[in-house]
Enzyme design. Sequence first.
Site, PDB file in Angstrom:
ATOM      1  N   SER A  40      -2.844  11.912  -9.170  1.00 15.44           N
ATOM      2  CA  SER A  40      -3.410  10.622  -8.784  1.00 15.44           C
ATOM      3  C   SER A  40      -3.432  10.475  -7.262  1.00 15.44           C
ATOM      4  O   SER A  40      -2.459  10.809  -6.592  1.00 15.44           O
ATOM      5  CB  SER A  40      -2.578   9.506  -9.402  1.00 15.44           C
ATOM      6  N   HIS A  73      -6.801  15.720 -16.840  1.00 16.40           N
ATOM      7  CA  HIS A  73      -6.951  14.805 -15.695  1.00 16.40           C
ATOM      8  C   HIS A  73      -7.770  15.525 -14.614  1.00 16.40           C
ATOM      9  O   HIS A  73      -7.230  15.943 -13.600  1.00 16.40           O
ATOM     10  CB  HIS A  73      -5.549  14.441 -15.180  1.00 16.40           C
ATOM     11  N   LYS A  91      -6.441   6.208 -19.287  1.00 13.22           N
ATOM     12  CA  LYS A  91      -5.308   7.122 -19.349  1.00 13.22           C
ATOM     13  C   LYS A  91      -4.661   7.112 -20.738  1.00 13.22           C
ATOM     14  O   LYS A  91      -4.218   8.147 -21.239  1.00 13.22           O
ATOM     15  CB  LYS A  91      -4.287   6.792 -18.254  1.00 13.22           C
ATOM     16  N   ASP A 126     -12.373  11.787 -12.942  1.00 17.91           N
ATOM     17  CA  ASP A 126     -10.970  11.560 -13.308  1.00 17.91           C
ATOM     18  C   ASP A 126     -10.543  12.247 -14.603  1.00 17.91           C
ATOM     19  O   ASP A 126      -9.419  12.700 -14.709  1.00 17.91           O
ATOM     20  CB  ASP A 126     -10.703  10.056 -13.430  1.00 17.91           C
ATOM     21  N   ARG A 162      -8.495  -0.711  -5.554  1.00 18.77           N
ATOM     22  CA  ARG A 162      -9.445   0.110  -6.316  1.00 18.77           C
ATOM     23  C   ARG A 162     -10.813  -0.538  -6.412  1.00 18.77           C
ATOM     24  O   ARG A 162     -10.954  -1.755  -6.252  1.00 18.77           O
ATOM     25  CB  ARG A 162      -8.912   0.310  -7.742  1.00 18.77           C
ATOM     26  N   CYS A 192      -5.054  12.141  -5.043  1.00 21.00           N
ATOM     27  CA  CYS A 192      -5.016  13.417  -4.319  1.00 21.00           C
ATOM     28  C   CYS A 192      -6.391  14.043  -4.144  1.00 21.00           C
ATOM     29  O   CYS A 192      -6.507  15.244  -3.892  1.00 21.00           O
ATOM     30  CB  CYS A 192      -4.067  14.386  -5.002  1.00 21.00           C
ATOM     31  N   GLY A 230      -4.767   1.412 -14.995  1.00 17.49           N
ATOM     32  CA  GLY A 230      -4.351   2.408 -15.970  1.00 17.49           C
ATOM     33  C   GLY A 230      -3.393   1.876 -17.030  1.00 17.49           C
ATOM     34  O   GLY A 230      -3.276   2.453 -18.111  1.00 17.49           O
TER      35      GLY A 230
HETATM   36  P1  GTP Z   1      -6.962   8.781  -8.801  1.00 13.26           P
HETATM   37  O1  GTP Z   1      -8.121   7.866  -8.966  1.00 13.26           O
HETATM   38  O2  GTP Z   1      -5.673   8.064  -8.548  1.00 13.26           O
HETATM   39  O3  GTP Z   1      -6.820   9.748  -9.932  1.00 13.26           O
HETATM   40  O4  GTP Z   1      -7.175   9.562  -7.397  1.00 13.26           O
HETATM   41  P2  GTP Z   1      -8.142  10.746  -6.909  1.00 13.26           P
HETATM   42  O5  GTP Z   1      -7.533  12.054  -7.229  1.00 13.26           O
HETATM   43  O6  GTP Z   1      -9.532  10.505  -7.370  1.00 13.26           O
HETATM   44  O7  GTP Z   1      -8.067  10.606  -5.297  1.00 13.26           O
HETATM   45  P3  GTP Z   1      -9.163  10.155  -4.223  1.00 13.26           P
HETATM   46  O8  GTP Z   1     -10.349  11.066  -4.170  1.00 13.26           O
HETATM   47  O9  GTP Z   1      -9.455   8.717  -4.432  1.00 13.26           O
HETATM   48  O10 GTP Z   1      -8.364  10.352  -2.856  1.00 13.26           O
HETATM   49  C1  GTP Z   1      -7.162   9.695  -2.587  1.00 13.26           C
HETATM   50  C2  GTP Z   1      -6.867   9.687  -1.103  1.00 13.26           C
HETATM   51  O11 GTP Z   1      -6.862  11.022  -0.586  1.00 13.26           O
HETATM   52  C3  GTP Z   1      -7.902   8.910  -0.296  1.00 13.26           C
HETATM   53  O12 GTP Z   1      -7.242   8.091   0.642  1.00 13.26           O
HETATM   54  C4  GTP Z   1      -8.697   9.980   0.389  1.00 13.26           C
HETATM   55  O13 GTP Z   1      -9.209   9.538   1.612  1.00 13.26           O
HETATM   56  C5  GTP Z   1      -7.703  11.128   0.546  1.00 13.26           C
HETATM   57  N1  GTP Z   1      -8.397  12.445   0.527  1.00 13.26           N
HETATM   58  C6  GTP Z   1      -9.303  12.869  -0.404  1.00 13.26           C
HETATM   59  N2  GTP Z   1      -9.778  14.105  -0.109  1.00 13.26           N
HETATM   60  C7  GTP Z   1      -9.155  14.487   1.030  1.00 13.26           C
HETATM   61  C8  GTP Z   1      -9.217  15.684   1.851  1.00 13.26           C
HETATM   62  O14 GTP Z   1      -9.954  16.624   1.577  1.00 13.26           O
HETATM   63  N3  GTP Z   1      -8.400  15.709   2.948  1.00 13.26           N
HETATM   64  C9  GTP Z   1      -7.573  14.669   3.269  1.00 13.26           C
HETATM   65  N4  GTP Z   1      -6.808  14.792   4.345  1.00 13.26           N
HETATM   66  N5  GTP Z   1      -7.498  13.526   2.534  1.00 13.26           N
HETATM   67  C10 GTP Z   1      -8.273  13.437   1.430  1.00 13.26           C
HETATM   68  C1  SPV Z   2      -4.563   7.433 -11.599  1.00 18.08           C
HETATM   69  O1  SPV Z   2      -3.517   6.846 -11.282  1.00 18.08           O
HETATM   70  O2  SPV Z   2      -4.600   8.679 -11.802  1.00 18.08           O
HETATM   71  C2  SPV Z   2      -5.817   6.675 -11.715  1.00 18.08           C
HETATM   72  C3  SPV Z   2      -5.761   5.223 -11.651  1.00 18.08           C
HETATM   73  O3  SPV Z   2      -6.875   7.270 -11.929  1.00 18.08           O
HETATM   74  S1  SPV Z   2      -5.219   4.516 -13.152  1.00 18.08           S
HETATM   75  O4  SPV Z   2      -6.406   4.201 -13.951  1.00 18.08           O
HETATM   76  O5  SPV Z   2      -4.492   3.317 -12.838  1.00 18.08           O
HETATM   77  O6  SPV Z   2      -4.401   5.449 -13.874  1.00 18.08           O
HETATM   78 MN    MN Z   3      -6.508   9.533 -12.088  1.00 10.74          MN
END
Ligand code: GTP
Ligand code: SPV
Ligand code: MN
Length: 583
Positions: A248, A226, A206, A275, A367, A250, A199
């Site tokens: 992020s 986002h 971003k 995203d 990642r 989550c 990012g």
């Molecule tokens: P960014 O790319 O940073 O924006 O993140 P994101 O919002 O796309 O998050 P992502 O889906 O990659 O999930 C991040 C973490 O949360 C991972 O380790 C997942 O395993 C965990 N996670 C996602 N969904 C759930 C859920 O429904 N329950 C639980 N307990 N964990 C979850």
């Molecule tokens: C986030 O942090 O929300 C991401 C990864 O999706 S980055 O591209 O590093 O911002």
């Molecule tokens: Mn993100």
Amino acid sequence: MVQNNSVEQWVSEMVKLCTPDKVVWCNGSEEEKRRLTKEAVETGELIELNQDKLPGCLLHRTAKNDVARTEHLTFICTSRQEDAGPTNNWMSPEEAYSKLGKIFNGSMKGRTMYVVPFIMGVPGSPFSKIGIELTDSIYVVLNMRIMTRMGQAALDELGDSADFTKCLHSKHELDIDQRYICHFPEDNTIWSVGSGYGGNVLLGKKCLALRIASCLGRKEGWMAEHMLILGVENPQGETHYIAAAFPSACGKTNLAMLIPPESMPGWKVWTLGDDIAWLRPGPDGRLWALNPEAGFFGVMPGTNMKSNPNAMRTIQKNTIYTNVLLKEDGTIWWEGHDDPAPGRGIDWQGQPWTPVCGEKGAHPNSRFTAPVSQCPSIASNWENPQGVPLSAIIFGGRRAKLAPLVYQSFNWQHGTFVGATMASETTAAALGAQGVVRRDPMAMIPFCGYNMAEYFGHWLEMGAKLTNPPKIFHVNWFRQDEDGNFLWPGFGDNLRVLKWIIDRCGGNVPAEESPIGYLPANGGINLEGTDVSDEMMDVLTYVDKDAWYEELRSQAEWFKQFGYTLPLGILKEHEALAFRLAK
Ligand code: GTP
Ligand code: SPV
Ligand code: MN
């Protein structure tokens, strides 16, 4: 060759500043990809993985102090500090150009400058934005090639126009003390120096598609958010589109690629984005959503065939992995992989690793970068230049306590308030303390390019333009029991909550009115096939009035920083919540 004077003039100015040995214009061809990959593999910037098992896949290790976005080094550089607002770091444009100019000065000596033209949005769409990133990192070029529509197509789209975002990036010394990510919305310019991480350096993502685009959207009457975008198809074959903003790490990527549980036959989830969403009012008075990216930059740890099979299938080829563990057979591993930890390997820091060494094999913010088109659940209309019409918007956070599994706001203004008061525990996606609850309105606290109070105002104004606005919901997959176990199974079972949301949009299910919004009525969420008991569901949807009073006070405290600039609609909703809690 390019025939765009403004592009050529700007590039030659930046060449004078950075003094690279060589300038290479990227056209996005396969030949170019092969050539750059070969060069980066030779210098060790990239490691070629086992090509039989992971064709086209590469591994990159970042510097140890450069593993996540650095929010404290990210600045909005506007003439007036009020325009950046109290939640952003601010520097004046003069100071920023001068400070970073000194670091950029000669920073590419002995290096090549790559000129990377790219499109955010669908080629040919009137809503697309063009950027050109100048960078001294092949890793950046190859990632931008996946994350955006990159190369000649972008220059063709730009033609002789001067309307493009000027993005300058140099790794420089990868020194955190000389690292800055600066945005100049008044000049449509981004300068990033001293980092080689995601990012911070993939400037289309971003920096352009959220921070700069949020400023453009405010001026031009649209929104940059986002948010993931997905389609839920019911057994009758009807599809509802939903966008969801979670901070992020989550759960956006996971929700966007959801596979329905076996006990919900006939349901399908289609992925449109994981995203970023650009939102516009359509001629029909609905809000339409488009994913401006072409790739996923997804979280590795916890991704496996149980939690996210679609992601696992997406990343078997043409994928760049960052900061995962390298196994002896040239494949990779990360914490939460389906396979048990290997006996030994090379960890994300490039050190020999064993399961008992006490270190993580992969960095918690490791990642993958993979093309959207490789995702098995990709929606056939994901590149529709108009986007898709939204039935619902979901806000969500990582809250061990307080926030119930799901609730519905009363209307757009209340929904905007729900988004504006979002809070979530911090994660490894940004450098700094983790697990600390912080306010993260609309999951945009690190990404809003202007004054957040005005951003809330923009949300309210956009809602007023929609005759058929999406309904707004809040979810929390992360509520925990006293021992720290998650109460809700999450992942595929989140479809049960999406179904309730869609049913509410169609007015098909009753709900219970509570001070914070509408909650699922008893039995409203189908639990068949889970081991969630009715009592557990009561806990998951419990609204603790004392805790919400405390929340109300904390919201008021947080709002203080905006003073009189906080929109009246938000203040009114805060008062209305106080009134409902007191009743
Ligand atoms: P960014 O790319 O940073 O924006 O993140 P994101 O919002 O796309 O998050 P992502 O889906 O990659 O999930 C991040 C973490 O949360 C991972 O380790 C997942 O395993 C965990 N996670 C996602 N969904 C759930 C859920 O429904 N329950 C639980 N307990 N964990 C979850
Ligand atoms: C986030 O942090 O929300 C991401 C990864 O999706 S980055 O591209 O590093 O911002
Ligand atoms: Mn993100």
